[in-house]
Scaffold this active site. Structure first.
Site: not given
Length: 161
Positions: A94, A130
């Site tokens: 993360g 992304y």
């Protein structure tokens, strides 16, 4: 944990830049020194900014280095993310998402309307990451760059036609 980089982070940021360049098969292109990074990030007039990601032990495992850009069409600043890198052993924890979240938070808080970056077209894991966050490629634009001899030759013209 994500935090703003400090001068004490320069050695690890420099190392991470070199690791990123090695991953991108361009380590021989890295010329940045720790002194240059210190001046750019913490000098009298900083031109760039950095955030670092720390693991649970407080070890820096990633960074985001960015600067302001400006949209003439929107009339406001944005952030251009120059580099985002998380060490391979820390990926999936993360940290990359947290770094991008922090930059998005800065954009929203300051009224910036864009967060932009470039990604190598062969870097499928980064592209997938992304796009999962909602980012979209700007396929109608091509990046151009002047460096080294071409930059020096054009700059030597001194604004003359």
């Amino acid at each position: 944990m994500i935090r703003t980089a400090t001068p004490a982070d320069i050695p690890v940021i420099h190392t991470l830049i070199r690791e990123l360049a090695e991953y991108e098969k361009a380590l021989d292109e890295v010329r940045a020194t720790k002194e240059q990074l210190t001046e750019a990030l913490f000098g009298e007039r900083p031109a760039a900014y950095a955030h670092v990601a720390e693991d649970a032990d407080g070890e820096v495992v990633g960074f985001a280095l960015w600067f302001l850009n400006f949209s003439t069409w929107r009339g406001v600043h944005g952030i251009y993310l120059e580099d985002l890198y998380v060490r391979p052993e820390a990926r999936g924890g993360g940290h990359g998402k947290a770094l991008l979240t922090e930059l998005a938070r800065i954009c929203v808080a300051r009224g910036y309307e864009r967060l932009e970056w470039s990604v190598l077209n062969w870097n499928r894991p980064a592209i997938d990451f992304y796009e999962a966050l909602g980012a979209r490629p700007q396929d109608e634009w091509a990046v151009y760059r002047l460096t080294d001899e071409a930059l020096n030759a054009l700059g030597a013209r001194g604004g003359r036609p």
